[in-house]
Enzyme design. Structure first.
Site, PDB file in Angstrom:
ATOM      1  CG  ASP A   1      53.368  38.913  40.511  1.00 27.26           C
ATOM      2  OD1 ASP A   1      53.405  39.821  41.350  1.00 27.26           O
ATOM      3  OD2 ASP A   1      52.298  38.426  40.081  1.00 27.26           O
TER       4      ASP A   1
ATOM      5  CG  HIS B   1      49.099  39.390  41.864  1.00 27.90           C
ATOM      6  ND1 HIS B   1      50.352  39.848  41.532  1.00 27.90           N
ATOM      7  CD2 HIS B   1      48.321  40.499  41.993  1.00 27.90           C
ATOM      8  CE1 HIS B   1      50.327  41.165  41.448  1.00 27.90           C
ATOM      9  NE2 HIS B   1      49.113  41.585  41.733  1.00 27.90           N
TER      10      HIS B   1
HETATM   11  P1  NAD Z   1      40.889  52.177  38.896  1.00 30.04           P
HETATM   12  O1  NAD Z   1      40.161  52.455  40.169  1.00 30.04           O
HETATM   13  O2  NAD Z   1      41.685  53.257  38.275  1.00 30.04           O
HETATM   14  O3  NAD Z   1      39.843  51.663  37.807  1.00 30.04           O
HETATM   15  C1  NAD Z   1      38.982  50.625  38.070  1.00 30.04           C
HETATM   16  C2  NAD Z   1      37.736  50.869  37.221  1.00 30.04           C
HETATM   17  O4  NAD Z   1      36.922  49.721  37.314  1.00 30.04           O
HETATM   18  C3  NAD Z   1      36.887  52.063  37.704  1.00 30.04           C
HETATM   19  O5  NAD Z   1      36.716  52.972  36.627  1.00 30.04           O
HETATM   20  C4  NAD Z   1      35.574  51.410  38.109  1.00 30.04           C
HETATM   21  O6  NAD Z   1      34.442  52.229  37.837  1.00 30.04           O
HETATM   22  C5  NAD Z   1      35.586  50.157  37.244  1.00 30.04           C
HETATM   23  N1  NAD Z   1      34.719  49.075  37.716  1.00 30.04           N
HETATM   24  C6  NAD Z   1      34.404  48.726  38.977  1.00 30.04           C
HETATM   25  N2  NAD Z   1      33.529  47.730  38.994  1.00 30.04           N
HETATM   26  C7  NAD Z   1      33.278  47.414  37.693  1.00 30.04           C
HETATM   27  C8  NAD Z   1      32.434  46.475  37.049  1.00 30.04           C
HETATM   28  N3  NAD Z   1      31.652  45.656  37.756  1.00 30.04           N
HETATM   29  N4  NAD Z   1      32.408  46.445  35.716  1.00 30.04           N
HETATM   30  C9  NAD Z   1      33.185  47.274  34.991  1.00 30.04           C
HETATM   31  N5  NAD Z   1      33.975  48.215  35.536  1.00 30.04           N
HETATM   32  C10 NAD Z   1      34.026  48.275  36.874  1.00 30.04           C
HETATM   33  O7  NAD Z   1      41.780  50.867  39.167  1.00 30.04           O
HETATM   34  P2  NAD Z   1      43.023  50.337  38.311  1.00 30.04           P
HETATM   35  O8  NAD Z   1      44.253  50.995  38.790  1.00 30.04           O
HETATM   36  O9  NAD Z   1      42.687  50.365  36.872  1.00 30.04           O
HETATM   37  O10 NAD Z   1      43.076  48.810  38.866  1.00 30.04           O
HETATM   38  C11 NAD Z   1      42.050  47.907  38.572  1.00 30.04           C
HETATM   39  C12 NAD Z   1      42.269  46.602  39.328  1.00 30.04           C
HETATM   40  O11 NAD Z   1      43.472  45.972  38.897  1.00 30.04           O
HETATM   41  C13 NAD Z   1      42.408  46.744  40.838  1.00 30.04           C
HETATM   42  O12 NAD Z   1      41.713  45.704  41.492  1.00 30.04           O
HETATM   43  C14 NAD Z   1      43.893  46.584  41.068  1.00 30.04           C
HETATM   44  O13 NAD Z   1      44.197  46.153  42.380  1.00 30.04           O
HETATM   45  C15 NAD Z   1      44.208  45.529  40.043  1.00 30.04           C
HETATM   46  N6  NAD Z   1      45.611  45.361  39.674  1.00 30.04           N
HETATM   47  C16 NAD Z   1      46.036  44.095  39.446  1.00 30.04           C
HETATM   48  C17 NAD Z   1      47.358  43.860  39.059  1.00 30.04           C
HETATM   49  C18 NAD Z   1      47.845  42.467  38.803  1.00 30.04           C
HETATM   50  O14 NAD Z   1      49.054  42.294  38.551  1.00 30.04           O
HETATM   51  N7  NAD Z   1      47.010  41.437  38.829  1.00 30.04           N
HETATM   52  C19 NAD Z   1      48.223  44.942  38.910  1.00 30.04           C
HETATM   53  C20 NAD Z   1      47.758  46.224  39.135  1.00 30.04           C
HETATM   54  C21 NAD Z   1      46.428  46.432  39.516  1.00 30.04           C
HETATM   55  C1  LMR Z   2      50.402  45.184  41.918  1.00 31.37           C
HETATM   56  O1  LMR Z   2      50.985  44.132  42.164  1.00 31.37           O
HETATM   57  O2  LMR Z   2      51.008  46.223  41.621  1.00 31.37           O
HETATM   58  C2  LMR Z   2      48.889  45.230  41.979  1.00 31.37           C
HETATM   59  O3  LMR Z   2      48.367  43.985  42.312  1.00 31.37           O
HETATM   60  C3  LMR Z   2      48.386  46.309  42.849  1.00 31.37           C
HETATM   61  C4  LMR Z   2      48.529  45.971  44.308  1.00 31.37           C
HETATM   62  O4  LMR Z   2      47.540  46.096  45.031  1.00 31.37           O
HETATM   63  O5  LMR Z   2      49.626  45.603  44.717  1.00 31.37           O
END
Ligand code: NAD
Ligand code: LMR
Length: 324
Positions: free
Chosen positions: A159, A187
């Protein structure tokens, strides 16, 4: 060369990890002289795909990578961990809020918090990326009573970076020209990207942007940028999230040389934020620790936006408490 640091990345077969692991391996987080042992944690159904990621990491012949382990056993994964990126969780789809993810993802962080509590190194730094990141970090910290709560952070650097980038495009100056930015709160769509104290090239930023643009466009667009990415890209942000996670952990370990950044960390009651809520606040980094930027004057308008985040995070925390 010093001895390797033990770094765990969960969700290792997922989209964010596919970018994050290579940045860690390149020395972008722990330094260009610091070897790493990488542990890739996945659920059993995705462990084979994580093996594939590990094969590619090996094929990259990165000089700082001392060892790579793939596992679906979280107790084994977190044993001796010095740093953990808790990425593994379901991403939201179109039309969902990040808070909607609590039911799907919250329990993951109870288990992982407990495993960290029992096995991690004393100096462990935990960065929660999986959504809803602030409340998942709250859950993990609560599940790890033997570790200091301040070892648990949630990612709000994305952010912060989005705010700097939008300002950079608006004023046509490099994003590095902005100082003293902060994104308060959660967030989520209630977050408050705040330019009150910010400077650009050493001059007050608030004098250089139109108030209507600030409140009508900038704040909501930064807050909703994740949804915008999902809408346009068809899936949730990944490389930018990995890049922000790199920035966050690097600054935690290596410091910020006086620059402010935004970190979501368990509140100790500062700025009227309930103790324990994992809340985005301004900090600087030095000596491997965050230092709160304290004593800022808060106007009524700022207070309203900060309080909206306190209320939202209180509600999420109440739901999270029910998961234990
Ligand atoms: P993705 O679906 O590509 O990958 C997630 C992976 O996590 C999958 O391979 C899944 O099998 C694995 N997983 C699920 N449960 C698990 C566990 N208990 N232990 C280990 N692995 C596990 O998703 P992504 O695009 O990599 O996003 C991951 C997370 O990050 C999502 O929740 C997304 O919303 C979040 N995210 C947060 C931010 C932020 O700024 N905070 C930004 C982008 C994404
Ligand atoms: C983001 O801010 O890009 C991530 O938290 C993914 C989402 O769900 O917005």
């Amino acid at each position: 060369m010093s001895s390797p640091v033990n770094v765990v990345v969960t969700g290792a077969a997922g989209n964010i990890a596919y970018s994050l692991l290579w940045r860690i391996a390149a020395g972008d987080v722990f330094g260009k002289e610091q070897p790493v042992n990488l542990t890739l944690l996945e659920i059993p159904a995705a462990a084979r795909a994580a093996e594939g990621t590990a094969m590619e990491l090996n094929d990259s012949a990165m000089p700082l990578v001392n060892d790579i382990t793939v596992t679906d056993d979280q107790r084994k994964a977190f044993e001796g961990a010095n740093a953990a990126f808790l990425v593994g969780a379901k991403p939201r789809g179109k039309g969902e809020s990040r808070a909607d993810m609590l039911a799907a993802n919250g329990k993951i962080f109870i288990e992982q918090g407990r495993a960290l509590n029992d096995g991690a190194a004393d100096d462990v730094r935990v960065l929660v990326v999986g959504n809803p990141a602030n409340t998942n970090a709250y859950i993990a910290a609560k599940a790890a009573p033997d570790l200091p709560a301040d070892r648990f952070n949630a990612l709000m650097r994305l952010d912060h970076n989005r705010a700097a980038s939008m300002l950079s495009q608006k004023l046509e100056v490099p994003s590095t020209a902005f100082e003293r930015l902060v994104v308060w709160g959660n967030h989520s769509d209630t977050q408050f990207p705040d330019i009150t104290y910010a400077t650009v090239g050493g001059e007050p930023l608030a004098d250089k942007v139109d108030q209507d643009w600030y409140t009508g466009e900038f704040i909501p667009r930064v807050a909703k940028r994740g949804g915008e990415i999902i809408e346009v890209r068809g899936k949730s942000s990944a490389a930018s999230a990995a890049s922000a996670a790199v920035d966050h952990m690097r600054d935690w370990v290596q410091g910020t040389e006086g620059r402010w950044t935004t970190v979501a960390r368990p509140s100790t009651g500062e700025y009227g934020i309930d103790a324990g809520l994992v809340f985005g606040v301004p900090v600087t980094g030095a000596g491997g620790e965050w230092e709160l930027v304290d004593g800022l004057e808060i106007s009524d308008a700022q207070r309203q936006r900060i309080d909206a985040n306190v209320t939202a995070l209180r509600e999420e925390a109440a739901v999270a408490d029910g998961l234990f």
